[in-house]
Design a protein around this motif. Structure first.
Motif, mmCIF file in Angstrom:
data_model
loop_
_atom_site.group_PDB
_atom_site.id
_atom_site.type_symbol
_atom_site.label_atom_id
_atom_site.label_comp_id
_atom_site.label_asym_id
_atom_site.label_seq_id
_atom_site.Cartn_x
_atom_site.Cartn_y
_atom_site.Cartn_z
ATOM 1 N N ARG A 102 -15.245 -0.508 4.912
ATOM 2 C CA ARG A 102 -16.555 -0.983 4.464
ATOM 3 C C ARG A 102 -17.674 0.042 4.613
ATOM 4 O O ARG A 102 -18.843 -0.330 4.688
ATOM 5 C CB ARG A 102 -16.926 -2.274 5.217
ATOM 6 C CG ARG A 102 -15.913 -3.395 5.073
ATOM 7 C CD ARG A 102 -15.772 -3.833 3.642
ATOM 8 N NE ARG A 102 -14.614 -4.703 3.463
ATOM 9 C CZ ARG A 102 -14.098 -5.022 2.285
ATOM 10 N NH1 ARG A 102 -14.662 -4.548 1.174
ATOM 11 N NH2 ARG A 102 -13.038 -5.797 2.206
ATOM 12 N N GLU A 120 -17.428 -11.285 8.685
ATOM 13 C CA GLU A 120 -16.654 -10.342 7.884
ATOM 14 C C GLU A 120 -17.016 -10.459 6.403
ATOM 15 O O GLU A 120 -17.155 -9.455 5.697
ATOM 16 C CB GLU A 120 -15.164 -10.585 8.091
ATOM 17 C CG GLU A 120 -14.280 -9.563 7.403
ATOM 18 C CD GLU A 120 -12.824 -9.715 7.802
ATOM 19 O OE1 GLU A 120 -12.313 -8.845 8.517
ATOM 20 O OE2 GLU A 120 -12.213 -10.719 7.400
ATOM 21 N N GLN A 121 -17.187 -11.687 5.923
ATOM 22 C CA GLN A 121 -17.556 -11.891 4.522
ATOM 23 C C GLN A 121 -18.944 -11.337 4.236
ATOM 24 O O GLN A 121 -19.186 -10.765 3.167
ATOM 25 C CB GLN A 121 -17.487 -13.381 4.182
ATOM 26 C CG GLN A 121 -16.065 -13.928 4.114
ATOM 27 C CD GLN A 121 -16.035 -15.421 3.876
ATOM 28 O OE1 GLN A 121 -17.072 -16.101 3.909
ATOM 29 N NE2 GLN A 121 -14.845 -15.962 3.658
ATOM 30 N N GLN A 129 -18.601 -7.660 3.854
ATOM 31 C CA GLN A 129 -17.982 -7.358 2.556
ATOM 32 C C GLN A 129 -18.977 -7.477 1.419
ATOM 33 O O GLN A 129 -18.901 -6.732 0.434
ATOM 34 C CB GLN A 129 -16.799 -8.297 2.324
ATOM 35 C CG GLN A 129 -15.603 -8.058 3.228
ATOM 36 C CD GLN A 129 -14.508 -9.086 3.040
ATOM 37 O OE1 GLN A 129 -14.615 -9.990 2.210
ATOM 38 N NE2 GLN A 129 -13.444 -8.964 3.811
#
Length: 343
Positions: A109, A84-85, A88
């Motif tokens: 996103r 997820e990071q 991002q």
């Protein structure tokens, strides 16, 4: 002795997995974040384990690279949070995601769904499971629900649909049990890690799913033979392939066509492609899909958020109602975004 050996094996495996993550991250960090750079950076969920996932996906991504005429690098991570990071930070151009992670990638996103996986059983989804040992005092759903504080839980991360979201929503919260607080202890890891924990006596119950447990039976037959399923969920929709919207429609269609046609033909090449898919959690292939395929995931997230708000303690009723209103607004916004994103 068996437990000690298993612990050493797990520590060794984790060291190897972390090494794979460093290599993959170094590859992506060196790539430009612009769409025109040429390299397509593909992120994958650590469903069984990061090392296994990396090996399983490499042949398909090599075929994709040849088909689209671009280099394809892979980010194989050890946690949902790490992936997820990376999304991002715009270090991922395409990804294999499920449920809440796919929903967030599309609604927050700037990504879109291009395909959804299918399996040989023909079902439109899979099921979350609870695994316990066949013998011993902690081996029935009835005793689990009666005294969860005596059980040691092994579960998936909070972003995992079958490892956390669905068991929490469909079983535990309706029985006034919060997974994060009611158990004697908890271990958080991949489906492979949680199943091994129960099989080897490190935990009493594990969340899992039908696809990963079938794979686990093949990889660890002795350990799997110690386990039984004590609960299963309703069907959960299959995972999606998502892609950054910045890519032009023609390139998106090219990638989608490669996925849809993969392993559909006849002859040695297609036989090899089908073998690749079988190693990917026994996948049968991909079907074209758009953002509307995430409607069930949005509803699951909405139901869990609402159930949690209803069962949590609040300073007053006004605070609870304010939270419920925010949940309704978020769900309505997600539905609108998913409808607008469909062709």
């Amino acid at each position: 002795m068996a437990r000690c050996a298993w612990g050493l094996a797990v520590r060794g495996a984790l060291a190897l997995l972390l090494g794979c993550q460093v290599v993959a991250t170094a590859q992506t960090a060196g790539a430009s974040s612009t769409v025109g750079a040429g390299t397509l950076r593909f992120g994958i969920l650590p469903l069984g384990g990061a090392f296994e996932s990396r090996n399983d996906w490499e042949p398909l991504l090599a075929d994709m690279s040849r088909a689209i005429g671009r280099p394809v690098t892979m980010l194989s991570v050890t946690s949902y949070e790490a992936l997820e990071q990376a999304i991002q930070r715009d270090q991922v151009d395409m990804a294999f995601l499920s449920g809440k992670m796919a929903l967030d990638a599309v609604t927050l996103r700037r990504m879109k769904v291009v395909a959804q996986v299918t399996r040989h059983d023909g079902l439109p989804g899979y099921r979350a499971l609870l695994l316990a040992r066949k013998t011993g005092p902690y081996n029935s759903l009835k005793s689990l629900l009666a005294e969860p504080e005596k059980w040691r839980l092994a579960r998936g991360e909070s972003r995992s649909v079958s490892g956390f979201i669905v068991p929490q929503l469909q079983l535990f919260l309706p029985n006034h049990i919060a997974m994060e607080t009611r158990f004697r202890s908890e271990l958080v890891g991949t489906h492979q890690v949680t199943a091994l924990a129960v099989a080897n006596g490190e935990a009493d119950v594990a969340t899992n799913n039908t696809a990963d447990f079938e794979r686990f039976k093949l990889q660890f037959p002795a350990e799997a033979d110690r386990l039984q399923v004590i609960w299963e969920s309703e069907l959960i929709p299959h995972a999606q392939i998502v892609m950054r919207r910045d890519y032009g429609p023609a390139f998106q269609k090219q990638v989608q066509a490669f996925l849809v046609e993969y392993a559909r033909g006849k002859g040695p090449r297609s036989d090899g492609e089908r073998a690749v898919l079988k190693s990917l959690h026994d996948l049968a292939g991909f079907v074209a899909a758009d953002n509307s395929s995430l409607m069930p995931a949005a509803r699951l997230a909405y139901q869990l958020a609402r159930q949690s708000a209803m069962t949590s303690q609040w300073v007053n009723e006004a605070a609870r109602q304010a939270r419920l209103q925010r949940i309704e607004t978020t769900y309505a916004d997600q539905q609108a975004a998913l409808r607008d994103g469909a062709p």
